[in-house]
Design a protein around this motif. Structure first.
Motif, PDB file in Angstrom:
ATOM      1  N   LYS A  54       0.838  -1.201   0.000  1.00  0.00           N
ATOM      2  CA  LYS A  54       0.000   0.000   0.000  1.00  0.00           C
ATOM      3  C   LYS A  54       0.874   1.253   0.000  1.00  0.00           C
ATOM      4  CE  LYS A  54      -3.711   2.233   2.584  1.00  0.00           C
ATOM      5  NZ  LYS A  54      -4.497   2.187   3.812  1.00  0.00           N
ATOM      6  N   CYS A  55       1.985   1.180   0.719  1.00  0.00           N
ATOM      7  CA  CYS A  55       2.923   2.309   0.796  1.00  0.00           C
ATOM      8  C   CYS A  55       3.918   2.296  -0.365  1.00  0.00           C
ATOM      9  CB  CYS A  55       3.675   2.279   2.130  1.00  0.00           C
ATOM     10  SG  CYS A  55       2.633   2.555   3.567  1.00  0.00           S
ATOM     11  N   ARG A  56       3.721   1.385  -1.312  1.00  0.00           N
ATOM     12  CA  ARG A  56       4.564   1.261  -2.499  1.00  0.00           C
ATOM     13  C   ARG A  56       6.055   1.097  -2.170  1.00  0.00           C
ATOM     14  NH1 ARG A  56       0.180   2.221  -4.765  1.00  0.00           N
ATOM     15  NH2 ARG A  56      -0.634   3.437  -6.395  1.00  0.00           N
ATOM     16  N   GLY A  57       6.308   0.400  -1.058  1.00  0.00           N
ATOM     17  CA  GLY A  57       7.678   0.089  -0.678  1.00  0.00           C
ATOM     18  C   GLY A  57       8.422   1.219   0.000  1.00  0.00           C
ATOM     19  N   ASN A  58       7.752   2.331   0.256  1.00  0.00           N
ATOM     20  CA  ASN A  58       8.400   3.453   0.922  1.00  0.00           C
ATOM     21  C   ASN A  58       8.480   3.154   2.418  1.00  0.00           C
ATOM     22  OD1 ASN A  58       8.662   5.969   2.421  1.00  0.00           O
ATOM     23  ND2 ASN A  58       8.436   6.984   0.436  1.00  0.00           N
ATOM     24  N   ILE A  59       9.684   2.891   2.894  1.00  0.00           N
ATOM     25  CA  ILE A  59       9.871   2.447   4.279  1.00  0.00           C
ATOM     26  C   ILE A  59       9.427   3.512   5.281  1.00  0.00           C
ATOM     27  CG2 ILE A  59      11.601   1.756   5.993  1.00  0.00           C
ATOM     28  CD1 ILE A  59      12.932   0.102   3.832  1.00  0.00           C
ATOM     29  N   LYS A  60       9.662   4.776   4.975  1.00  0.00           N
ATOM     30  CA  LYS A  60       9.224   5.841   5.892  1.00  0.00           C
ATOM     31  C   LYS A  60       7.700   5.830   6.053  1.00  0.00           C
ATOM     32  CE  LYS A  60      12.965   9.064   6.016  1.00  0.00           C
ATOM     33  NZ  LYS A  60      13.444   8.702   7.335  1.00  0.00           N
ATOM     34  N   ASP A  61       6.981   5.593   4.953  1.00  0.00           N
ATOM     35  CA  ASP A  61       5.516   5.507   5.029  1.00  0.00           C
ATOM     36  C   ASP A  61       5.075   4.271   5.808  1.00  0.00           C
ATOM     37  OD1 ASP A  61       5.352   7.854   3.578  1.00  0.00           O
ATOM     38  OD2 ASP A  61       4.837   6.870   1.678  1.00  0.00           O
ATOM     39  N   VAL A  62       5.808   3.168   5.657  1.00  0.00           N
ATOM     40  CA  VAL A  62       5.495   1.947   6.409  1.00  0.00           C
ATOM     41  C   VAL A  62       5.712   2.199   7.897  1.00  0.00           C
ATOM     42  CG1 VAL A  62       6.079  -0.484   6.787  1.00  0.00           C
ATOM     43  CG2 VAL A  62       6.047   0.434   4.455  1.00  0.00           C
ATOM     44  N   GLU A  63       6.805   2.893   8.241  1.00  0.00           N
ATOM     45  CA  GLU A  63       7.075   3.253   9.636  1.00  0.00           C
ATOM     46  C   GLU A  63       5.884   3.992  10.238  1.00  0.00           C
ATOM     47  OE1 GLU A  63      10.976   5.097  10.746  1.00  0.00           O
ATOM     48  OE2 GLU A  63      11.385   4.856   8.604  1.00  0.00           O
ATOM     49  N   LYS A  64       5.410   5.011   9.497  1.00  0.00           N
ATOM     50  CA  LYS A  64       4.293   5.823   9.982  1.00  0.00           C
ATOM     51  C   LYS A  64       3.011   5.003  10.081  1.00  0.00           C
ATOM     52  CE  LYS A  64       6.131  10.061   7.988  1.00  0.00           C
ATOM     53  NZ  LYS A  64       6.005  11.002   6.855  1.00  0.00           N
ATOM     54  N   ALA A  65       2.724   4.214   9.055  1.00  0.00           N
ATOM     55  CA  ALA A  65       1.471   3.445   9.023  1.00  0.00           C
ATOM     56  C   ALA A  65       1.398   2.427  10.155  1.00  0.00           C
ATOM     57  CB  ALA A  65       1.327   2.745   7.674  1.00  0.00           C
ATOM     58  N   LEU A  66       2.530   1.795  10.467  1.00  0.00           N
ATOM     59  CA  LEU A  66       2.528   0.743  11.496  1.00  0.00           C
ATOM     60  C   LEU A  66       3.023   1.232  12.856  1.00  0.00           C
ATOM     61  CD1 LEU A  66       3.853  -2.288   9.395  1.00  0.00           C
ATOM     62  CD2 LEU A  66       1.492  -1.750  10.014  1.00  0.00           C
ATOM     63  N   GLY A  67       3.564   2.455  12.889  1.00  0.00           N
ATOM     64  CA  GLY A  67       4.072   2.996  14.152  1.00  0.00           C
ATOM     65  C   GLY A  67       5.283   2.238  14.661  1.00  0.00           C
ATOM     66  N   ILE A  68       6.168   1.853  13.743  1.00  0.00           N
ATOM     67  CA  ILE A  68       7.379   1.116  14.122  1.00  0.00           C
ATOM     68  C   ILE A  68       8.608   1.818  13.552  1.00  0.00           C
ATOM     69  CG2 ILE A  68       6.229  -1.112  14.376  1.00  0.00           C
ATOM     70  CD1 ILE A  68       7.107  -1.879  11.586  1.00  0.00           C
ATOM     71  N   SER A  69       9.770   1.454  14.054  1.00  0.00           N
ATOM     72  CA  SER A  69      11.006   2.100  13.638  1.00  0.00           C
ATOM     73  C   SER A  69      11.544   1.514  12.334  1.00  0.00           C
ATOM     74  CB  SER A  69      12.071   1.933  14.733  1.00  0.00           C
ATOM     75  OG  SER A  69      12.454   0.572  14.823  1.00  0.00           O
ATOM     76  N   TYR A  70      12.489   2.243  11.740  1.00  0.00           N
ATOM     77  CA  TYR A  70      13.134   1.795  10.502  1.00  0.00           C
ATOM     78  C   TYR A  70      13.763   0.410  10.654  1.00  0.00           C
ATOM     79  CZ  TYR A  70      16.346   1.690   6.539  1.00  0.00           C
ATOM     80  OH  TYR A  70      17.038   1.315   5.421  1.00  0.00           O
ATOM     81  N   PRO A  71      14.560   0.169  11.726  1.00  0.00           N
ATOM     82  CA  PRO A  71      15.148  -1.172  11.880  1.00  0.00           C
ATOM     83  C   PRO A  71      14.088  -2.266  12.020  1.00  0.00           C
ATOM     84  CG  PRO A  71      16.276   0.386  13.313  1.00  0.00           C
ATOM     85  CD  PRO A  71      15.074   1.096  12.744  1.00  0.00           C
ATOM     86  N   THR A  72      12.960  -1.962  12.633  1.00  0.00           N
ATOM     87  CA  THR A  72      11.891  -2.946  12.774  1.00  0.00           C
ATOM     88  C   THR A  72      11.263  -3.254  11.420  1.00  0.00           C
ATOM     89  OG1 THR A  72      11.451  -2.167  15.025  1.00  0.00           O
ATOM     90  CG2 THR A  72       9.739  -3.483  13.979  1.00  0.00           C
TER      91      THR A  72
END
Length: 121
Positions: A54-72
């Motif tokens: 859904k975030c098209r592979g954008n890790i920063k957007d995934v971080e925000k959507a799931l409320g988790i850190s980059y390493p996670t």
């Protein structure tokens, strides 16, 4: 509806699909069918993959959507890749084990084993 079992609850071996039934006309098809590699993902991993797509592979957007850190996010992505058989780390480990097995069996010299091990990423 429940998620299909992919591993035996008794011994942990992979299960086979033997029978399919049509919900409309009740036709039954029997054979040895296989599961998709995606069937082996947990519900949490499927949710992660859906969010990642859904975030098209954008890790920063995934971080925000799931409320988790980059390493996670990276860790969850590697975990999914391992289940799907796409992990280089898993491939490299299998290659290392293969080289060590050949060395133990006397098929290659220790010098050759060291050379091959050094070539692995």
């Amino acid at each position: 509806m429940y998620k299909v079992l992919v591993k035996c609850p008794v011994c942990g071996s992979k299960l086979k699909i033997k029978k399919l039934k049509c919900g409309g006309c009740n036709t039954i098809i029997e054979n040895d069918f296989s599961f998709s590699k995606f069937d082996f993902l947990t519900s949490e991993q499927i949710k992660f993959v859906e969010t990642f797509l859904k975030c098209r592979g954008n890790i920063k957007d995934v971080e925000k959507a799931l409320g988790i850190s980059y390493p996670t996010v990276r860790g969850k992505l590697e975990e999914v890749n391992e289940v799907l058989g796409l992990s280089e780390r898993k491939d490299n480990e299998l290659e290392r084990q293969n080289i060590i097995s050949k060395l133990e069996a006397g098929e290659i010299s220790s010098e050759k084993a060291i050379e091959l091990l050094n070539q692995i990423k």
